[in-house]
Design a protein around this motif. Structure first.
Motif, short mmCIF file in Angstrom:
data_model
loop_
_atom_site.label_atom_id
_atom_site.label_comp_id
_atom_site.label_asym_id
_atom_site.label_seq_id
_atom_site.Cartn_x
_atom_site.Cartn_y
_atom_site.Cartn_z
N LEU A 145 1.12 8.20 -6.02
CA LEU A 145 0.18 9.32 -5.99
C LEU A 145 0.72 10.48 -5.17
O LEU A 145 -0.02 11.42 -4.86
N VAL A 156 -7.88 12.23 -0.19
CA VAL A 156 -8.30 12.00 -1.58
C VAL A 156 -9.80 12.21 -1.78
O VAL A 156 -10.30 12.02 -2.89
N VAL A 173 -6.96 0.50 -0.19
CA VAL A 173 -6.92 0.45 1.27
C VAL A 173 -7.72 -0.75 1.77
O VAL A 173 -7.29 -1.48 2.69
N GLU A 214 -10.29 8.94 -5.64
CA GLU A 214 -10.93 8.56 -4.37
C GLU A 214 -11.34 7.10 -4.36
O GLU A 214 -11.02 6.34 -3.44
N LEU A 263 0.74 4.21 -2.76
CA LEU A 263 0.44 5.60 -2.42
C LEU A 263 1.56 6.53 -2.85
O LEU A 263 1.32 7.70 -3.20
N ILE A 299 -5.51 9.33 5.01
CA ILE A 299 -5.29 9.12 3.58
C ILE A 299 -6.61 9.27 2.83
O ILE A 299 -6.68 9.93 1.79
N LEU A 300 -7.67 8.65 3.36
CA LEU A 300 -8.97 8.69 2.70
C LEU A 300 -9.51 10.12 2.65
O LEU A 300 -10.11 10.54 1.65
N VAL A 360 -8.29 4.72 -4.27
CA VAL A 360 -7.61 4.61 -2.97
C VAL A 360 -8.46 3.80 -2.00
O VAL A 360 -7.93 2.98 -1.23
N HIS A 361 -9.78 3.99 -2.01
CA HIS A 361 -10.65 3.19 -1.14
C HIS A 361 -10.49 1.71 -1.46
O HIS A 361 -10.43 0.87 -0.55
N LEU A 396 0.83 -1.20 0.00
CA LEU A 396 0.00 0.00 0.00
C LEU A 396 0.87 1.25 0.00
O LEU A 396 0.59 2.22 -0.72
#
Length: 350
Positions: A99, A121, A134, A127, A96, A117-118, A130-131, A92
């Motif tokens: 980005l 974004v 994660v 968004e 990241l 982190i959430l 990333v969700h 992860l």
């Protein structure tokens, strides 16, 4: 009673914010069937404040059940969720980094670290991506007689307890409470110790995973049958998985999952970049990444297998075009395949 109920919920909501559990946005889809058992439509139920109220009180009941049994020194099954494995956290972190987002290198990550982190974004075009990543970095919850807490909910103790009972773990917890509170003769027997409950926990955790697979396969078959009359139609979706063999796509309206073989993506040779969760064209740099919004055409639907095959209609992310290296062999032909007789040198798997 509604006023006091919502006032109590407001207090629980503040406590939840202070506790900062993992705040992943995971929309739920529900299949509505016709009387004959076929799919009528697929909906995403609106999530209301009333739903959140019930959820918070259910969590509180689960915590209270665990605490009550502990005070009476009665063994029970906990619902536990371990922190992410180190290798998944590292993967992860590398993703990241692509980005320009950093994840703390602390030995002990907390849900709040992921939430930051959430939040960063939120509202951006990455968004959903990333969700997804994660979520994939998290461990799977299970039942155990030894409590090591629930990472996602950020709770020290948590036991699945519902009324009416709908899981075997619920029954074990109810019987533990009967024994703890001396409510009757049908509580957990004294011979039920931590070791025997641990074996039960392992068995029902395995059964839960089998049930999840069976449910997913059933849904896949129902939706494949539902879409079998729409071969040739176009749909909006997003990339839900990336492998060397191609792209998995989830449709936005039905949540149906299908596959796009890498060989159909074009004339370029697409390499799998695990850290970026992407397929990247060697010559064009064109990129197809997890979470990307796509438009696809349904090419094939196999209801018995629950499988869908798509054709990608939208372009990938633009990249830097690179010339071919001198002396390079084994380039793809116009169908995106290597010439006959050339071995790929790597195993493609779906």
């Amino acid at each position: 009673m509604i006023g006091p109920l919502y006032a109590a919920y407001a207090a629980l909501k503040r406590a939840r914010e202070d506790r900062a559990p993992l705040d992943l946005d995971l929309p739920e889809r529900k299949i509505l069937l016709k009387p004959d058992g076929t799919v009528d439509r697929v909906i995403s139920p609106e999530r209301l404040e009333a739903h959140r109220l019930i959820e918070e009180f259910m969590i509180l009941a689960n915590v209270a059940a665990a605490e009550t049994a502990e005070r009476a020194r009665v063994p029970l099954l906990y619902r536990v969720h371990d922190e992410p494995a180190l290798e998944k956290v590292q993967a992860l972190r590398e993703f990241l980094r692509t980005l320009d987002i950093s994840l703390p290198k602390s030995q002990t990550l907390r849900p709040a670290d992921f939430n930051r982190i959430l939040a960063r974004v939120a509202g951006s075009d990455v968004e959903k991506l990333v969700h997804e990543v994660v979520l994939r970095s998290q461990s799977q919850a299970e039942y155990a007689s030894e409590n090591y807490g629930h990472f996602g909910l950020n709770l020290r103790r948590y036991a699945h307890f519902t009324s009416p009972i709908r899981r075997y773990a619920d029954l074990v917890v109810h019987r533990a409470l009967i024994r703890a509170l001396k409510l009757g003769s049908d509580g957990l027997p004294d011979s039920e110790d931590v070791r025997s409950l641990g074996e039960i926990g392992a068995q029902i955790s395995a059964a839960e995973r089998r049930a999840m697979v069976a449910e997913r396969e059933t849904v896949d078959r129902l939706i494949a049958h539902f879409l079998s009359e729409q071969v040739g139609a176009t749909f909006d979706g997003h990339v839900s998985g990336v492998t060397r063999a191609g792209l998995f796509v989830k449709l936005d309206d039905t949540g149906a999952d299908g596959f796009i073989p890498a060989r159909t993506l074009g004339s370029d040779f697409f390499r799998y970049r695990e850290a970026e969760h992407a397929l990247v064209g060697d010559a064009s740099g064109e990129t197809h990444r997890l979470g990307d919004a796509v438009k696809v055409r349904l090419v094939e639907a196999l209801p018995v297998a629950g499988a869908l095959r798509f054709e990608l209609l939208s372009e990938g992310r633009p990249g830097i075009r690179r010339g071919r290296r001198a002396g390079r062999t084994g380039s793809r032909n116009q169908r995106g395949q290597r010439p006959p007789g050339k071995h790929r040198g790597r195993k493609e798997r779906r």
